[in-house]
Design a protein around this motif. Structure first.
Motif, PDB file in Angstrom:
ATOM      1  N   HIS A 100      26.189   0.881 -13.908  1.00  0.00           N
ATOM      2  CA  HIS A 100      27.548   1.098 -14.412  1.00  0.00           C
ATOM      3  C   HIS A 100      27.873   2.596 -14.528  1.00  0.00           C
ATOM      4  CE1 HIS A 100      25.042   1.158 -18.052  1.00  0.00           C
ATOM      5  NE2 HIS A 100      25.959   1.953 -18.555  1.00  0.00           N
ATOM      6  N   ALA A 101      29.160   2.894 -14.486  1.00  0.00           N
ATOM      7  CA  ALA A 101      29.624   4.277 -14.575  1.00  0.00           C
ATOM      8  C   ALA A 101      29.487   4.789 -16.007  1.00  0.00           C
ATOM      9  CB  ALA A 101      31.073   4.372 -14.123  1.00  0.00           C
ATOM     10  N   GLY A 102      29.390   6.090 -16.154  1.00  0.00           N
ATOM     11  CA  GLY A 102      29.297   6.714 -17.470  1.00  0.00           C
ATOM     12  C   GLY A 102      28.811   8.142 -17.335  1.00  0.00           C
ATOM     13  N   THR A 103      28.546   8.791 -18.452  1.00  0.00           N
ATOM     14  CA  THR A 103      28.012  10.143 -18.420  1.00  0.00           C
ATOM     15  C   THR A 103      26.555  10.130 -18.870  1.00  0.00           C
ATOM     16  OG1 THR A 103      28.760  10.632 -20.668  1.00  0.00           O
ATOM     17  CG2 THR A 103      30.248  11.231 -18.861  1.00  0.00           C
ATOM     18  N   VAL A 104      25.808  11.118 -18.413  1.00  0.00           N
ATOM     19  CA  VAL A 104      24.392  11.255 -18.760  1.00  0.00           C
ATOM     20  C   VAL A 104      24.224  12.525 -19.584  1.00  0.00           C
ATOM     21  CG1 VAL A 104      22.057  11.585 -17.855  1.00  0.00           C
ATOM     22  CG2 VAL A 104      23.658  10.072 -16.667  1.00  0.00           C
ATOM     23  N   SER A 105      23.537  12.413 -20.705  1.00  0.00           N
ATOM     24  CA  SER A 105      23.190  13.567 -21.521  1.00  0.00           C
ATOM     25  C   SER A 105      21.690  13.790 -21.401  1.00  0.00           C
ATOM     26  CB  SER A 105      23.577  13.336 -22.982  1.00  0.00           C
ATOM     27  OG  SER A 105      24.983  13.175 -23.105  1.00  0.00           O
ATOM     28  N   LEU A 106      21.274  15.045 -21.486  1.00  0.00           N
ATOM     29  CA  LEU A 106      19.860  15.391 -21.329  1.00  0.00           C
ATOM     30  C   LEU A 106      19.338  16.068 -22.581  1.00  0.00           C
ATOM     31  CD1 LEU A 106      20.154  16.919 -17.755  1.00  0.00           C
ATOM     32  CD2 LEU A 106      19.403  14.609 -18.349  1.00  0.00           C
ATOM     33  N   HIS A 138      26.735  15.056 -22.164  1.00  0.00           N
ATOM     34  CA  HIS A 138      27.587  14.743 -21.010  1.00  0.00           C
ATOM     35  C   HIS A 138      27.330  15.715 -19.856  1.00  0.00           C
ATOM     36  CE1 HIS A 138      29.459  12.096 -23.867  1.00  0.00           C
ATOM     37  NE2 HIS A 138      29.731  13.124 -24.648  1.00  0.00           N
ATOM     38  N   ALA A 139      26.060  15.855 -19.479  1.00  0.00           N
ATOM     39  CA  ALA A 139      25.649  16.806 -18.444  1.00  0.00           C
ATOM     40  C   ALA A 139      26.290  16.510 -17.097  1.00  0.00           C
ATOM     41  CB  ALA A 139      24.128  16.807 -18.309  1.00  0.00           C
ATOM     42  N   TYR A 140      26.407  15.228 -16.760  1.00  0.00           N
ATOM     43  CA  TYR A 140      27.068  14.841 -15.511  1.00  0.00           C
ATOM     44  C   TYR A 140      27.518  13.401 -15.597  1.00  0.00           C
ATOM     45  CZ  TYR A 140      22.466  12.933 -14.263  1.00  0.00           C
ATOM     46  OH  TYR A 140      21.291  12.240 -14.256  1.00  0.00           O
ATOM     47  N   ALA A 141      28.396  13.024 -14.647  1.00  0.00           N
ATOM     48  CA  ALA A 141      28.974  11.681 -14.643  1.00  0.00           C
ATOM     49  C   ALA A 141      28.392  10.838 -13.505  1.00  0.00           C
ATOM     50  CB  ALA A 141      30.479  11.749 -14.492  1.00  0.00           C
ATOM     51  N   ILE A 142      28.298   9.531 -13.770  1.00  0.00           N
ATOM     52  CA  ILE A 142      27.907   8.564 -12.749  1.00  0.00           C
ATOM     53  C   ILE A 142      29.156   7.747 -12.437  1.00  0.00           C
ATOM     54  CG2 ILE A 142      26.494   6.541 -12.257  1.00  0.00           C
ATOM     55  CD1 ILE A 142      24.540   7.564 -14.374  1.00  0.00           C
ATOM     56  N   THR A 143      29.460   7.576 -11.169  1.00  0.00           N
ATOM     57  CA  THR A 143      30.607   6.771 -10.788  1.00  0.00           C
ATOM     58  C   THR A 143      30.137   5.537 -10.038  1.00  0.00           C
ATOM     59  OG1 THR A 143      30.864   8.012  -8.740  1.00  0.00           O
ATOM     60  CG2 THR A 143      32.120   8.774 -10.629  1.00  0.00           C
ATOM     61  N   GLU A 144      30.940   4.508 -10.050  1.00  0.00           N
ATOM     62  CA  GLU A 144      30.579   3.267  -9.367  1.00  0.00           C
ATOM     63  C   GLU A 144      30.932   3.336  -7.896  1.00  0.00           C
ATOM     64  OE1 GLU A 144      31.698  -0.385 -11.280  1.00  0.00           O
ATOM     65  OE2 GLU A 144      31.442   0.547 -13.210  1.00  0.00           O
TER      66      GLU A 144
END
Length: 59
Positions: free
Chosen positions: A29-35, A53-59
């Motif tokens: 699923h789409a969303g943002t990734v924090s590290l 919110h280091a980067y976003a994942i899109t579907e």
């Protein structure tokens, strides 16, 4: 420890670090990734670094 989360700051999942590479497994699923990284040197000095919110994942 190095970790990544998709629902910052609720769940941190460990991430594998090999040399200078970081391996993450992303959900479908789409969303943002924090590290987040926690480092400790031989003298016991500690650094904790978070990137929300280091980067976003899109579907």
């Amino acid at each position: 420890m190095t970790a990544a989360t998709l629902d910052f700051p609720t769940t941190n999942k460990p991430a594998k670090v090999t040399g200078s590479r970081l391996a993450l497994h992303h959900p479908s699923h789409a969303g943002t990734v924090s590290l987040r990284a926690e480092l400790t040197d031989r003298d016991g000095n500690t650094l904790i670094e978070s990137i929300e919110h280091a980067y976003a994942i899109t579907e």
